[in-house]
Motif scaffolding. Structure first.
Motif, PDB file in Angstrom:
ATOM      1  N   PRO A 165       0.837  -1.209   0.000  1.00 53.19           N
ATOM      2  CA  PRO A 165       0.000   0.000   0.000  1.00 53.19           C
ATOM      3  C   PRO A 165       0.870   1.257   0.000  1.00 53.19           C
ATOM      4  CG  PRO A 165      -0.832  -1.602   1.582  1.00 53.19           C
ATOM      5  CD  PRO A 165       0.479  -2.132   1.091  1.00 53.19           C
ATOM      6  N   PRO A 166       0.493   2.288  -0.748  1.00 55.80           N
ATOM      7  CA  PRO A 166       1.331   3.499  -0.826  1.00 55.80           C
ATOM      8  C   PRO A 166       1.700   4.070   0.536  1.00 55.80           C
ATOM      9  CG  PRO A 166      -0.417   3.588  -2.470  1.00 55.80           C
ATOM     10  CD  PRO A 166      -0.693   2.372  -1.633  1.00 55.80           C
ATOM     11  N   ALA A 167       0.767   4.044   1.480  1.00 53.23           N
ATOM     12  CA  ALA A 167       1.068   4.585   2.811  1.00 53.23           C
ATOM     13  C   ALA A 167       2.166   3.781   3.496  1.00 53.23           C
ATOM     14  CB  ALA A 167      -0.192   4.595   3.671  1.00 53.23           C
ATOM     15  N   ILE A 168       2.206   2.478   3.257  1.00 51.42           N
ATOM     16  CA  ILE A 168       3.244   1.624   3.851  1.00 51.42           C
ATOM     17  C   ILE A 168       4.571   1.860   3.159  1.00 51.42           C
ATOM     18  CG2 ILE A 168       3.917  -0.749   4.327  1.00 51.42           C
ATOM     19  CD1 ILE A 168       1.515   0.345   5.961  1.00 51.42           C
ATOM     20  N   VAL A 169       4.542   2.005   1.844  1.00 49.10           N
ATOM     21  CA  VAL A 169       5.768   2.327   1.108  1.00 49.10           C
ATOM     22  C   VAL A 169       6.348   3.638   1.608  1.00 49.10           C
ATOM     23  CG1 VAL A 169       6.716   2.926  -1.160  1.00 49.10           C
ATOM     24  CG2 VAL A 169       5.076   1.050  -0.948  1.00 49.10           C
ATOM     25  N   SER A 170       5.486   4.619   1.843  1.00 48.68           N
ATOM     26  CA  SER A 170       5.946   5.915   2.339  1.00 48.68           C
ATOM     27  C   SER A 170       6.600   5.786   3.702  1.00 48.68           C
ATOM     28  CB  SER A 170       4.760   6.887   2.404  1.00 48.68           C
ATOM     29  OG  SER A 170       5.164   8.149   2.901  1.00 48.68           O
ATOM     30  N   LEU A 171       6.020   4.979   4.578  1.00 46.82           N
ATOM     31  CA  LEU A 171       6.615   4.760   5.896  1.00 46.82           C
ATOM     32  C   LEU A 171       8.007   4.158   5.773  1.00 46.82           C
ATOM     33  CD1 LEU A 171       3.764   3.336   8.200  1.00 46.82           C
ATOM     34  CD2 LEU A 171       4.989   5.491   8.482  1.00 46.82           C
ATOM     35  N   ILE A 172       8.105   3.073   5.000  1.00 48.88           N
ATOM     36  CA  ILE A 172       9.384   2.365   4.877  1.00 48.88           C
ATOM     37  C   ILE A 172      10.435   3.248   4.221  1.00 48.88           C
ATOM     38  CG2 ILE A 172      10.531   0.401   3.790  1.00 48.88           C
ATOM     39  CD1 ILE A 172       7.925  -1.181   4.165  1.00 48.88           C
ATOM     40  N   ASP A 173      10.034   3.968   3.174  1.00 48.70           N
ATOM     41  CA  ASP A 173      10.990   4.839   2.481  1.00 48.70           C
ATOM     42  C   ASP A 173      11.489   5.961   3.380  1.00 48.70           C
ATOM     43  OD1 ASP A 173      10.769   3.306   0.237  1.00 48.70           O
ATOM     44  OD2 ASP A 173       9.507   4.710  -0.884  1.00 48.70           O
ATOM     45  N   GLY A 174      10.726   6.294   4.395  1.00 48.07           N
ATOM     46  CA  GLY A 174      11.137   7.368   5.298  1.00 48.07           C
ATOM     47  C   GLY A 174      12.112   6.931   6.373  1.00 48.07           C
ATOM     48  N   TYR A 175      12.399   5.645   6.454  1.00 51.67           N
ATOM     49  CA  TYR A 175      13.333   5.154   7.458  1.00 51.67           C
ATOM     50  C   TYR A 175      14.772   5.275   6.949  1.00 51.67           C
ATOM     51  CZ  TYR A 175       9.185   2.847   9.478  1.00 51.67           C
ATOM     52  OH  TYR A 175       7.950   2.574  10.024  1.00 51.67           O
ATOM     53  N   GLN A 176      15.596   6.012   7.683  1.00 49.75           N
ATOM     54  CA  GLN A 176      17.007   6.130   7.293  1.00 49.75           C
ATOM     55  C   GLN A 176      17.685   4.767   7.220  1.00 49.75           C
ATOM     56  OE1 GLN A 176      19.536   9.319   8.996  1.00 49.75           O
ATOM     57  NE2 GLN A 176      17.765   9.822  10.279  1.00 49.75           N
ATOM     58  N   ALA A 177      17.301   3.870   8.125  1.00 51.46           N
ATOM     59  CA  ALA A 177      17.917   2.545   8.165  1.00 51.46           C
ATOM     60  C   ALA A 177      17.732   1.786   6.867  1.00 51.46           C
ATOM     61  CB  ALA A 177      17.337   1.734   9.320  1.00 51.46           C
ATOM     62  N   ILE A 178      16.682   2.144   6.111  1.00 50.53           N
ATOM     63  CA  ILE A 178      16.404   1.483   4.845  1.00 50.53           C
ATOM     64  C   ILE A 178      16.862   2.343   3.672  1.00 50.53           C
ATOM     65  CG2 ILE A 178      14.586   0.493   3.395  1.00 50.53           C
ATOM     66  CD1 ILE A 178      15.077  -0.996   6.047  1.00 50.53           C
ATOM     67  N   ALA A 179      16.619   3.647   3.753  1.00 50.97           N
ATOM     68  CA  ALA A 179      16.881   4.546   2.621  1.00 50.97           C
ATOM     69  C   ALA A 179      18.366   4.765   2.373  1.00 50.97           C
ATOM     70  CB  ALA A 179      16.180   5.885   2.853  1.00 50.97           C
ATOM     71  N   LYS A 180      19.173   4.705   3.424  1.00 47.89           N
ATOM     72  CA  LYS A 180      20.606   4.973   3.279  1.00 47.89           C
ATOM     73  C   LYS A 180      21.409   3.685   3.250  1.00 47.89           C
ATOM     74  CE  LYS A 180      20.598   9.546   5.470  1.00 47.89           C
ATOM     75  NZ  LYS A 180      21.177  10.385   6.552  1.00 47.89           N
ATOM     76  N   SER A 181      22.488   3.711   2.488  1.00 47.22           N
ATOM     77  CA  SER A 181      23.369   2.547   2.433  1.00 47.22           C
ATOM     78  C   SER A 181      24.130   2.427   3.741  1.00 47.22           C
ATOM     79  CB  SER A 181      24.358   2.685   1.278  1.00 47.22           C
ATOM     80  OG  SER A 181      25.314   3.699   1.578  1.00 47.22           O
ATOM     81  N   PRO A 182      24.617   1.235   4.056  1.00 40.25           N
ATOM     82  CA  PRO A 182      25.420   1.109   5.280  1.00 40.25           C
ATOM     83  C   PRO A 182      26.690   1.951   5.229  1.00 40.25           C
ATOM     84  CG  PRO A 182      25.524  -0.897   3.971  1.00 40.25           C
ATOM     85  CD  PRO A 182      24.452  -0.050   3.379  1.00 40.25           C
ATOM     86  N   GLN A 183      27.227   2.154   4.012  1.00 39.15           N
ATOM     87  CA  GLN A 183      28.395   3.033   3.892  1.00 39.15           C
ATOM     88  C   GLN A 183      28.060   4.443   4.362  1.00 39.15           C
ATOM     89  OE1 GLN A 183      27.283   0.859   1.572  1.00 39.15           O
ATOM     90  NE2 GLN A 183      28.890   0.284   0.114  1.00 39.15           N
ATOM     91  N   GLN A 184      26.924   4.965   3.896  1.00 32.88           N
ATOM     92  CA  GLN A 184      26.505   6.305   4.312  1.00 32.88           C
ATOM     93  C   GLN A 184      26.322   6.382   5.823  1.00 32.88           C
ATOM     94  OE1 GLN A 184      23.097   6.386   1.407  1.00 32.88           O
ATOM     95  NE2 GLN A 184      23.662   8.556   1.250  1.00 32.88           N
ATOM     96  N   LEU A 185      25.635   5.389   6.364  1.00 32.51           N
ATOM     97  CA  LEU A 185      25.325   5.406   7.789  1.00 32.51           C
ATOM     98  C   LEU A 185      26.589   5.312   8.644  1.00 32.51           C
ATOM     99  CD1 LEU A 185      22.154   3.135   7.779  1.00 32.51           C
ATOM    100  CD2 LEU A 185      22.226   5.594   8.215  1.00 32.51           C
ATOM    101  N   LEU A 186      27.508   4.450   8.257  1.00 34.29           N
ATOM    102  CA  LEU A 186      28.738   4.311   9.046  1.00 34.29           C
ATOM    103  C   LEU A 186      29.628   5.540   8.907  1.00 34.29           C
ATOM    104  CD1 LEU A 186      29.718   0.558   8.645  1.00 34.29           C
ATOM    105  CD2 LEU A 186      28.582   1.693  10.546  1.00 34.29           C
ATOM    106  N   MET A 187      29.589   6.190   7.760  1.00 38.50           N
ATOM    107  CA  MET A 187      30.343   7.443   7.624  1.00 38.50           C
ATOM    108  C   MET A 187      29.744   8.516   8.535  1.00 38.50           C
ATOM    109  SD  MET A 187      31.152   7.582   3.497  1.00 38.50           S
ATOM    110  CE  MET A 187      31.921   9.195   3.612  1.00 38.50           C
ATOM    111  N   GLU A 188      28.417   8.533   8.655  1.00 40.52           N
ATOM    112  CA  GLU A 188      27.781   9.475   9.577  1.00 40.52           C
ATOM    113  C   GLU A 188      28.141   9.150  11.024  1.00 40.52           C
ATOM    114  OE1 GLU A 188      23.597   9.645   8.842  1.00 40.52           O
ATOM    115  OE2 GLU A 188      23.838  10.173   6.712  1.00 40.52           O
TER     116      GLU A 188
END
Length: 498
Positions: free
Chosen positions: A59-82
């Motif tokens: 459902p679009p609302a669920i996709v929006s929720l998941i896409d808004g999570y940094q843990a999912i949207a960002k690569s582990p490289q990005q997150l570990l650099m942060e």
């Protein structure tokens, strides 16, 4: 009390075997799964699921929720650099309130990343159209368990779930093993990023055989553990500081990189090894490929994985004949998970495990209870806040990524059916049944919305009501409100056993 009718009864309830099949095939029932079963038939649905052809969008609302999570949207490289940048910033702050505040902000972010990964998994489990795959994703996440609070694992959970486990849940078992082997989360959790020539760490080598592939008492020795640890030396995580690595010219061609995964030949023991009776010449990362090939081709691997799958899906003590058939398929197909699942699902034992027919019924673990209850109660309605799903799993003592030991949560019903567990389960059934759960209250909102579900729907009358036990019918008849009726149904043995 006579429950309010939300919809009229349909004219053709599914047969008991159909319902039993569907409840084992997925995380409980919802209208979409029943409709798909009616449209495709049992064989057609199984074919589509095993071929991973059921890919309806969430459902679009669920996709929006998941896409808004940094843990999912960002690569582990990005997150570990942060993470690295935040840690460097904290080091530059003098001791005092500002440093304390900065550390708290970083810890809050760490906790958020873990919760986001957990919420994403729960949302996909509830709304995923291929429910057989969703069960397998949960099964493999538990089988290849990682503990979030260790080291940097929380920063790597989204990648582990979405890129190591999910794409391989229905594929070849060897590919799944290699994906977890190369995952930063697994390498951090079981310390193989510390495994180097002259400083050998055996943790991952031992658990790779004992918990992931062969099982205890399968014939390997401590010598095999030591040899596998040498084979795995140099298998680790690439530095994320942005500085180019310097390799000896003779080693540079042997470097292997895949995202954050790195095989560093300068940290590898190039001696020849003897592993499970096979000689493996010192050659670099190819030694790892050879070792994994040897492991997954062992009859013990086919037996161990088949028994684990049958224990989760069919019975706490699965029939030996079923395990034998599944292991035979595993070996004949080169560890094809979909084919092993087909052997299990098309067997007579699959439906013999129904709780109304079998002497050893299969009790739902907390994950199945929470997800199946939400699927039935809200029947595809998109939630606005997934945190209650995570909290309920925590409340039932089966938190995602929360098993401190690497063996995963137990698969047997006895581990989840104590009086304390049942009391907690009833509290959650009541929270779902009376609408007091914040599932439909957006994060940050102070306005509660959603109300209680109406479980007396066509789905209920077609697939549940005809097959309820007399005890459950009696309990429902004593309910004094729709909310209480909902709670009694969700907490009933009929919906807690498969």
């Amino acid at each position: 009390m006579t429950p309010l009718l939300a919809n009229a009864r349909s004219s053709a309830p599914l047969k008991p075997d159909d319902i039993s099949w569907l409840r084992r095939d997925g995380f409980g029932l919802d209208t979409a799964s029943v409709t798909r079963y009616r449209e495709l038939g049992r064989g057609g649905l199984l074919d589509a699921q095993l071929a991973d052809r059921i890919n309806d969008p969430l459902p679009p609302a669920i996709v929006s929720l998941i896409d808004g999570y940094q843990a999912i949207a960002k690569s582990p490289q990005q997150l570990l650099m942060e993470l690295d940048a935040a840690q460097q910033h904290i080091k530059m702050i003098p001791d005092g309130p500002d440093q304390v505040a900065a550390k708290k902000d970083l810890q809050d972010l760490v906790n958020q990343l873990q919760q986001q990964a957990e919420q994403a998994e729960m949302l996909q489990a509830v709304y995923g159209p291929n429910q057989l795959k969703e069960q397998l994703v949960w099964f493999w996440l538990n089988h290849f368990s990682v503990y979030a609070p260790k080291g940097r694992v929380r920063w790597e959970l989204g990648d582990y779930m979405q890129n190591a486990i999910r794409p391989h849940a229905l594929g070849k078992f060897r590919d799944l093993v290699m994906a977890t082997l190369e995952s930063p989360a697994m390498l951090e959790f079981l310390d193989n990023n510390q495994n180097a020539k002259g400083h050998v760490n055996e943790n991952y080598a031992r658990e790779l055989m004992e918990l992931h592939t062969l099982g205890v008492g399968s014939g390997y020795s401590q010598q095999d553990v030591q040899q596998l640890a040498l084979i795995l030396s140099g298998v680790g995580i690439a530095p994320i500081n942005g500085k180019p690595e310097k390799f000896n010219p003779q080693f540079a061609p042997l470097v292997v990189r895949n995202g954050l995964f790195e095989f560093n030949p300068q940290r590898h023991d190039f001696s020849d090894k003897v592993f499970l009776g096979h000689t493996i010449k010192g050659s670099g990362f190819d030694e790892v490929n050879q070792a994994v090939d040897i492991i997954v081709q062992q009859p013990a691997c086919a037996e161990f994985i088949s028994r684990q799958l049958a224990q989760y899906f069919v019975a706490d003590n699965p029939p030996p004949a079923l395990v034998k058939k599944m292991a035979h398929t595993f070996q004949r197909s080169g560890g094809d998970i979909a084919k092993v699942m087909r052997t299990m699902i098309e067997s007579r034992e699959w439906l013999a495990g129904n709780h109304q027919k079998f002497d050893n019924p299969k009790f739902d673990d907390p994950m199945r209870f929470v997800v199946s209850s939400v699927r039935l109660a809200f029947d595809g309605k998109p939630v606005a806040n997934a945190l209650p799903l995570v909290n309920w799993l925590n409340q039932l003592d089966e938190p995602l990524f929360g098993r401190i030991t690497p063996d995963g949560w137990p698969l047997d019903g006895a581990s989840w059916s104590s009086s304390g567990q049942m009391a907690k389960r009833f509290d959650i059934a009541r929270a779902i049944g009376n609408g007091n759960n914040q599932l439909f209250t957006p994060v940050g909102s102070t306005t509660r919305s959603g109300g209680f579900p109406m479980l007396t729907t066509r789905l209920y009358y077609d697939t549940i009501e005809p097959y309820l036990s007399p005890a459950t019918h009696d309990a429902l008849a004593k309910a004094t409100s729709q909310q209480e009726w909902n709670s009694f149904l969700l907490a009933s043995p009929d919906l807690n056993y498969r």
